[in-house]
Design a protein around this motif. Structure first.
Motif, mmCIF file in Angstrom:
data_model
loop_
_atom_site.group_PDB
_atom_site.id
_atom_site.type_symbol
_atom_site.label_atom_id
_atom_site.label_comp_id
_atom_site.label_asym_id
_atom_site.label_seq_id
_atom_site.Cartn_x
_atom_site.Cartn_y
_atom_site.Cartn_z
ATOM 1 N N PHE A 17 0.819 -1.197 0.000
ATOM 2 C CA PHE A 17 0.000 0.000 0.000
ATOM 3 C C PHE A 17 0.863 1.261 0.000
ATOM 4 O O PHE A 17 0.454 2.299 -0.469
ATOM 5 C CB PHE A 17 -0.897 0.000 1.242
ATOM 6 C CG PHE A 17 -1.748 1.225 1.390
ATOM 7 C CD1 PHE A 17 -2.918 1.355 0.674
ATOM 8 C CD2 PHE A 17 -1.375 2.263 2.229
ATOM 9 C CE1 PHE A 17 -3.705 2.499 0.802
ATOM 10 C CE2 PHE A 17 -2.153 3.394 2.364
ATOM 11 C CZ PHE A 17 -3.320 3.496 1.645
ATOM 12 N N SER A 18 2.068 1.183 0.542
ATOM 13 C CA SER A 18 2.892 2.367 0.760
ATOM 14 C C SER A 18 3.135 3.127 -0.534
ATOM 15 O O SER A 18 3.387 2.522 -1.582
ATOM 16 C CB SER A 18 4.226 1.979 1.386
ATOM 17 O OG SER A 18 4.028 1.437 2.665
ATOM 18 N N PRO A 19 3.081 4.462 -0.479
ATOM 19 C CA PRO A 19 3.363 5.273 -1.658
ATOM 20 C C PRO A 19 4.819 5.122 -2.117
ATOM 21 O O PRO A 19 5.660 4.584 -1.394
ATOM 22 C CB PRO A 19 3.092 6.703 -1.172
ATOM 23 C CG PRO A 19 2.227 6.544 0.036
ATOM 24 C CD PRO A 19 2.655 5.268 0.669
ATOM 25 N N ARG A 27 5.912 13.010 3.726
ATOM 26 C CA ARG A 27 6.252 14.179 4.543
ATOM 27 C C ARG A 27 5.273 14.312 5.700
ATOM 28 O O ARG A 27 4.055 14.204 5.533
ATOM 29 C CB ARG A 27 6.210 15.453 3.695
ATOM 30 C CG ARG A 27 7.134 15.435 2.485
ATOM 31 C CD ARG A 27 6.877 16.645 1.599
ATOM 32 N NE ARG A 27 7.531 16.499 0.304
ATOM 33 C CZ ARG A 27 7.175 17.170 -0.786
ATOM 34 N NH1 ARG A 27 6.160 18.032 -0.717
ATOM 35 N NH2 ARG A 27 7.814 16.976 -1.923
ATOM 36 N N LYS A 28 5.803 14.587 6.862
ATOM 37 C CA LYS A 28 4.945 14.683 8.040
ATOM 38 C C LYS A 28 3.997 15.879 7.945
ATOM 39 O O LYS A 28 2.970 15.915 8.620
ATOM 40 C CB LYS A 28 5.775 14.762 9.323
ATOM 41 C CG LYS A 28 6.631 16.008 9.457
ATOM 42 C CD LYS A 28 7.418 15.974 10.765
ATOM 43 C CE LYS A 28 8.285 17.204 10.935
ATOM 44 N NZ LYS A 28 9.060 17.173 12.200
ATOM 45 N N GLN A 29 4.325 16.863 7.112
ATOM 46 C CA GLN A 29 3.450 18.024 6.958
ATOM 47 C C GLN A 29 2.167 17.676 6.206
ATOM 48 O O GLN A 29 1.191 18.428 6.247
ATOM 49 C CB GLN A 29 4.185 19.157 6.216
ATOM 50 C CG GLN A 29 5.353 19.750 6.974
ATOM 51 C CD GLN A 29 6.648 18.991 6.732
ATOM 52 O OE1 GLN A 29 6.660 17.945 6.086
ATOM 53 N NE2 GLN A 29 7.747 19.509 7.258
ATOM 54 N N PHE A 30 2.175 16.546 5.466
ATOM 55 C CA PHE A 30 0.980 16.129 4.734
ATOM 56 C C PHE A 30 0.106 15.325 5.684
ATOM 57 O O PHE A 30 0.484 14.263 6.159
ATOM 58 C CB PHE A 30 1.364 15.291 3.509
ATOM 59 C CG PHE A 30 0.192 14.980 2.617
ATOM 60 C CD1 PHE A 30 -0.179 15.857 1.608
ATOM 61 C CD2 PHE A 30 -0.555 13.816 2.788
ATOM 62 C CE1 PHE A 30 -1.257 15.579 0.784
ATOM 63 C CE2 PHE A 30 -1.638 13.528 1.976
ATOM 64 C CZ PHE A 30 -1.993 14.411 0.965
ATOM 65 N N LEU A 31 -1.082 15.864 5.967
ATOM 66 C CA LEU A 31 -1.949 15.300 6.993
ATOM 67 C C LEU A 31 -2.782 14.147 6.429
ATOM 68 O O LEU A 31 -3.335 14.252 5.342
ATOM 69 C CB LEU A 31 -2.877 16.407 7.501
ATOM 70 C CG LEU A 31 -3.554 16.231 8.857
ATOM 71 C CD1 LEU A 31 -2.527 16.152 9.971
ATOM 72 C CD2 LEU A 31 -4.501 17.404 9.093
ATOM 73 N N ALA A 453 -2.627 1.967 8.658
ATOM 74 C CA ALA A 453 -1.945 2.067 9.951
ATOM 75 C C ALA A 453 -0.467 1.731 9.818
ATOM 76 O O ALA A 453 0.390 2.384 10.432
ATOM 77 C CB ALA A 453 -2.614 1.137 10.960
ATOM 78 N N LYS A 454 -0.149 0.717 9.026
ATOM 79 C CA LYS A 454 1.256 0.323 8.815
ATOM 80 C C LYS A 454 2.028 1.454 8.141
ATOM 81 O O LYS A 454 3.146 1.804 8.554
ATOM 82 C CB LYS A 454 1.315 -0.937 7.966
ATOM 83 C CG LYS A 454 2.735 -1.425 7.651
ATOM 84 C CD LYS A 454 2.662 -2.737 6.879
ATOM 85 C CE LYS A 454 4.064 -3.274 6.599
ATOM 86 N NZ LYS A 454 4.714 -2.503 5.509
ATOM 87 N N GLU A 458 5.141 3.635 9.695
ATOM 88 C CA GLU A 458 6.424 3.763 8.995
ATOM 89 C C GLU A 458 6.794 5.230 8.793
ATOM 90 O O GLU A 458 7.957 5.624 8.963
ATOM 91 C CB GLU A 458 6.345 3.048 7.638
ATOM 92 C CG GLU A 458 6.274 1.548 7.736
ATOM 93 C CD GLU A 458 6.104 0.889 6.376
ATOM 94 O OE1 GLU A 458 5.965 1.628 5.376
ATOM 95 O OE2 GLU A 458 6.099 -0.348 6.305
ATOM 96 N N ARG A 459 5.801 6.034 8.441
ATOM 97 C CA ARG A 459 6.085 7.453 8.211
ATOM 98 C C ARG A 459 6.518 8.124 9.496
ATOM 99 O O ARG A 459 7.411 8.991 9.504
ATOM 100 C CB ARG A 459 4.845 8.146 7.632
ATOM 101 C CG ARG A 459 5.149 9.545 7.127
ATOM 102 C CD ARG A 459 3.978 10.169 6.433
ATOM 103 N NE ARG A 459 3.022 10.727 7.355
ATOM 104 C CZ ARG A 459 2.138 11.673 7.016
ATOM 105 N NH1 ARG A 459 2.082 12.126 5.785
ATOM 106 N NH2 ARG A 459 1.274 12.138 7.905
ATOM 107 N N ARG A 460 5.878 7.763 10.596
ATOM 108 C CA ARG A 460 6.242 8.340 11.883
ATOM 109 C C ARG A 460 7.696 8.032 12.230
ATOM 110 O O ARG A 460 8.423 8.884 12.740
ATOM 111 C CB ARG A 460 5.307 7.787 12.951
ATOM 112 C CG ARG A 460 5.362 8.518 14.280
ATOM 113 C CD ARG A 460 4.272 8.017 15.206
ATOM 114 N NE ARG A 460 2.942 8.278 14.662
ATOM 115 C CZ ARG A 460 1.819 7.740 15.135
ATOM 116 N NH1 ARG A 460 1.874 6.878 16.141
ATOM 117 N NH2 ARG A 460 0.664 8.052 14.595
#
Length: 463
Positions: A17-19, A27-31, A453-454, A458-460
């Motif tokens: 699923f991951s982009p 990017r963490k700025q993308f909500l 959620a996964k 990972e992004r976090r």
């Protein structure tokens, strides 16, 4: 209460699923968040002073809603919200979009209903405790029935009653809301509610649709300065559902038909908001339906926005009707959802890039709804929804493409957190990433939600 403990499956690496690695979505700025609406999930329609809404009335009329379903119980979120919010955080969502039920917070005289206000205060306080960003829609279609009895959105007085409602909510909830949205999808409220009768209140008249739209947009514009005065730290915007129209042939007539489709679906709302005028082509399509517009109305409607919410689901292929309109021509051999809607992520990309070119003052965008319905079933405690996983991945890639093309897109909300009352389609159509058993109210996390959620976990870690 019957909630599944969230325990991810062991096969999350199949069907990734991951982009892409270079996607802006990392990017963490993308909500990244989930969305719901009050009438679709809350239930408790007779509790704690809530008044009837137009959807209570409409869904009680035989034949208006599939299987005679109503929102009387829905997902029982009014009583189960704490468990639902635990799911939000277990799934690593960063933001939550909810709506307030206008009939729950004010009486017929416009006085506050404290029990209703306290409910939303509890919700927002808990979301803040969990660290989620709060996006609040004031109007997601559940107009108080007593206002409809006086003409609803055909009555200019409803504009002033909406401003009163916005004033009350922004005073009571100031500091708890990150982003206010005045209206959700005024196209649906006006066209489906007053133009073809598919939605509440069930009226069907072209002039009614354009007048209702004018009053909806005027209500939005009238509320914006009120929200700014009462809750200055929050963002203020509106949510529009947009549709991609494509021509069935290269003929000039069919190309014109596709243009007119997008005029009535997109420019009807976006032009007055961002250009301060209705598109002239609209009344070529619908002659004789011009609304009554008073001096100053369009200036009010064009109040500056901090953001624009965009809801996207499908594209529509059309041809000329031989006159000044269009006729839908369904394409064969294309992927469709349970709703019968074509899956066409390129339409979202094309619209976003097109809006950026058309409107020089286009504000930052949030994708406030995107998702699909499928006939999901729980099998041995699990719900596999591979089409939804593919749908979300491809639409997020389309958003990423638009960002790379220069469109300022700040976030994305999946529709919906959980299966719910899908308006005239009742409970048959399931849009959630969490399955709801409506007999037991048991929630079961679908595989799409596990993969979301996964990715967010990972992004976090990356950020």
């Amino acid at each position: 209460m019957a909630y599944d403990t969230f325990a991810p499956s062991q096969d999350l690496n199949s069907g990734p699923f991951s982009p892409a690695a270079d996607s802006a979505l990392w990017r963490k700025q993308f909500l990244l968040g989930a969305a719901t609406a009050s009438y679709q999930i809350e239930g408790a329609v007779h509790e704690d002073g809530r008044l009837p809404s137009i959807w209570d009335t409409f869904s009680a009329i035989p034949g208006k809603v599939l299987a005679g379903d109503t929102g009387a119980v829905a997902c029982d979120h009014y009583h189960r919200w704490e468990g639902d919010f635990d799911l939000l955080t277990a799934l690593n969502f960063e933001a939550y979009r909810l709506s307030i039920a206008w009939p729950r917070v004010m009486d017929e005289a416009g006085r506050p209903n404290q029990k209703g206000l306290d409910f939303y205060k509890r919700l927002l306080a808990r979301l803040k405790e969990k660290g989620l960003k709060t996006f609040v829609t004031l109007y997601h279609w559940d107009l108080p029935q007593h206002l409809e009895d006086r003409g609803g959105w055909l009555n200019r007085d409803t504009v002033y009653r909406f401003a009163d409602y916005a004033d009350l909510m922004s005073r009571e909830l100031a500091g708890q809301v990150d982003a206010w949205m005045t209206l959700n999808e005024p196209w649906c409220s006006a066209y489906l509610g007053y133009g073809n009768g598919h939605h509440a209140p069930g009226l069907a008249n072209g002039r009614f649709a354009t007048q209702a739209m004018h009053h909806l947009l005027l209500a939005h514009g009238s509320a914006i300065p009120v929200l700014r005065a009462n809750d200055p730290a929050s963002q203020k915007g509106i949510v529009a559902n947009v549709g991609r129209g494509t021509a069935n042939s290269a003929s000039a007539e069919d190309q014109r038909a596709a243009h007119l489709f997008e005029v009535q679906h997109n420019a009807w709302i976006l032009d007055p908001l961002l250009k301060g005028a209705y598109p002239e082509d609209l009344f070529e399509l619908w002659p004789g339906t011009e609304p009554l517009v008073l001096d100053g109305d369009l200036k009010t409607i064009a109040a500056p926005l901090d953001f624009l919410g965009i809801n996207y689901y499908f594209r529509t292929n059309v041809e000329s009707d031989g006159g000044h309109g269009f006729t839908e021509v369904p394409l064969e051999g294309v992927e469709r959802t349970q709703m019968g809607w074509e899956v066409h992520p390129d339409g979202l990309r094309d619209l976003l890039i097109g809006f950026d070119k058309t409107y020089s003052n286009l504000p930052p965008i949030y994708i406030t709804e995107n998702g699909m319905a499928s006939d999901d079933k729980v099998v041995e405690g699990h719900v596999d929804d591979p089409q939804r996983i593919s749908f979300l991945k491809r639409h997020l890639a389309a958003v990423d493409s638009a960002i790379k093309a220069g469109v300022d897109i700040r976030g994305y909300f999946v529709w919906s957190l959980m299966d719910n009352f899908e308006w005239a389609f009742g409970y048959e159509r399931r849009f959630g990433v969490v399955h709801v058993d409506y007999e037991t109210q048991k929630r079961t996390v679908k595989r799409s939600a596990e993969l979301i959620a996964k990715f967010l976990a990972e992004r976090r870690l990356r950020n």
